[in-house]
Design an enzyme around this catalytic site. Sequence first.
Site, short mmCIF file in Angstrom:
data_model
loop_
_atom_site.label_atom_id
_atom_site.label_comp_id
_atom_site.label_asym_id
_atom_site.label_seq_id
_atom_site.Cartn_x
_atom_site.Cartn_y
_atom_site.Cartn_z
CG ASP A 1 -2.24 0.62 1.01
OD1 ASP A 1 -2.35 1.46 0.11
OD2 ASP A 1 -3.18 0.28 1.76
CG ASP B 1 -9.34 2.61 -0.27
OD1 ASP B 1 -8.93 1.44 -0.41
OD2 ASP B 1 -8.71 3.47 0.36
C1 GLA Z 1 -5.74 1.88 2.28
C2 GLA Z 1 -6.16 0.72 1.39
C3 GLA Z 1 -7.18 -0.12 2.09
C4 GLA Z 1 -6.60 -0.63 3.39
C5 GLA Z 1 -6.13 0.54 4.24
C6 GLA Z 1 -5.38 0.07 5.47
O1 GLA Z 1 -6.77 2.79 2.42
O2 GLA Z 1 -6.63 1.18 0.17
O3 GLA Z 1 -7.59 -1.19 1.28
O4 GLA Z 1 -5.54 -1.50 3.13
O5 GLA Z 1 -5.27 1.41 3.51
O6 GLA Z 1 -4.95 1.12 6.25
#
Ligand code: GLA
Length: 720
Positions: free
Chosen positions: A473, A543
Amino acid sequence: MPISFDVEKSIFSIETQNTKYCFQIVFGKFPVHLYYGAKNDAEIEGYKPEMYSFSPFYAEHGFEYFPDTCMAEYTGFDDGDFRTCSLKVKNANGDCATVLKYKEHRIFNGRLELPGLPFADVDKDCETLEMTLCDDVTGLIVKVYYTVFVNEDIISRYVSITNGGEYTVTIEKCMSLLLDIEGKNFDMISLYGKHNRERNYQRNPLFVGNQSIFSRRGASSHQFNPFIAVCEKNADQRSGVVYGFNFVYSGNFLDEVEVDQTGHTRVQIGLGSDNFSWLLEKGETFVSPEAVMTFSNSGFDTMTHNFHNFTRRHILPPEPFKKRPVVLNTWEACYFDIDEKEMLRFAESAKECGIDMLVMDDGWFGERNDDKAGLGDWFENRNKFKDGLKAFVDKVKNYGIKFGIWVEPEMVNPDSDLFRAHPDWCIQCRNREMMESRFQLVLDMGNPQVIEYLKDIFSKTFDGVSIDYFKWDMNRHLSQVGSSYLPPERQGEAAYRHILGVYELFRWFREKYPNAMIENCSGGGGRYDLGMMKYSTMIWTSDNTNPYARIQLQYSSMLAYPAATMSCHVSNHRLCSDPKTFNYRYHTALGGALGYEMHLPNAEQAIRDGVKEQIVNYRKYEDLILKGDYYAVLNPFVTNYSAYYYTNEDKSRILLSYLQYRPEEACEVVIPVLEACEDAVYLDEISGKTFTGKELIRGISVISENSECNSQMWYLIKQK
Ligand code: GLA
């Protein structure tokens, strides 16, 4: 041979299966673009100078060559071409003039590697043209590279810039690809957005002037994707001229399109000049990232297929598993509230439903109980995993499923052991406050000590643990971009060096854990680019897991990237058991690689049974989704529906999807399946109905409804 040089006419030709690209060296010095389009036998006409008042010319060549009005291949600055330049260099004497003249070329099989950067793999048909240009006054040497991917109708471009002069110079703008197109009556398609709403489709007419999309955020970003297309006004899925462009890079970029007085359209793809400069000492070389282009005279389908084939064959890493695993990700169900006991409940329910892998998301390491602390401290939290990570993962494996884990290597929370020990390891401008975003700072990945620290801590934590998958990420953009590691005169290099460091760590992960797959993520699809795809098999599309948002996101992503790169989870925040809604979410997720993101252990049995059945069905046609040819029929940005299908090569299997995007008064929607074999009969395995090929080509008809979550799917099998 795809690349040739006609010595008599001084014309280079680069041919792919269906396209041809030509340019001429005029007066043995000036590369002038002639043609990029369909391959045909028509003779390519040489350069004809066009004189416009106020255009500079060289006395030696009189009115026979005008840099400002010809179509160029790659330009310096202040060289008599007033249009936007490809390369701007500040010379030791303070001026910025660079005049690039042809010196020599070579044509060879395969390609050169781009040091530290991702680049497309070659096959046996690939060839490269290296054209060397020089500035006689400063000694600057620019090599322009054209690599041809014959079978995919793709030509890639990048440059290397060597300081062959006596004095240090500074590169202030660097583009990888320039294409001058004859004509100006085009539309431009680009994908814009924000976090949670990436890659919205826009199609706008070009105006006379400069128009661009870009990122100055240190990542390719949610706000614009590096892909663009320039097309004829009447271009549609199956007809019209379309030029497609993309960039194999994950940081700041500039895609600029400039229409000028001559009625030419200049397209450039590259690093641009914002947040970028590079000091080049005597004898040093800078290499730009690679950009790619394709041409279609049969509309968007062809452009899309060229990009899909190219990405699958030349960019994406090999699949580590026989089948793409269906994952259960813990994020939306648990957020930071995880521990061994809860995770094992997830593992058990995953197994029960036929899911292949548990992906433990954020919250497993350091003092990571919310997003305010812990990033950088990559060791397991013993309050949550009392016997350690290895013992826990072994227990997950006992359920007979695979295991994946979340990491965010480029980031650090101020509240972490790492930051307390090394505050100078963050991206920062001297004496300025470091601004936080999601309570975190960015590590200076251009500093080799940072990379060494990360390699070391990840080795200590992960070696010997049976990890099949990393979700990598990156949750903020770069601000106050400077580096304590670099001297003042090199601060403009920080953003670019940062990305080179990110790529180095990616390569290290791939070598160290060769059997593991990487899912890329940047707050969803904030780095949905060909650079990341070189290292990660798929990318968390967004997301936003609302199916309506996903329908649009998936449509626009598919214009340039294959379904195999989209990780698509059925989410179920409120554990809703309404079968119609649940099915709609599943149906939407079938646009790419299927996964789940919900509290399965707490879900009622009906949902768990539903998941099990969904996966069994997905397995029947996942090869079509992940490897087949994709055809978009209805665009959910301009109609109330999305409709698309995947086929195999001989069109004997077709998976057709219709998803109503918003409720409306009932009306008939016709979905032509133009790829169906005309004389065949197809059985829809889902409804049991048969259709003739002719019927499919005319179109399947559905009636839209004034209610939410309407969709239908056909799995059409050609009958013997
Ligand atoms: C980001 C990612 C999510 C998750 C969060 C965790 O927003 O896109 O899918 O992994 O971080 O903090």
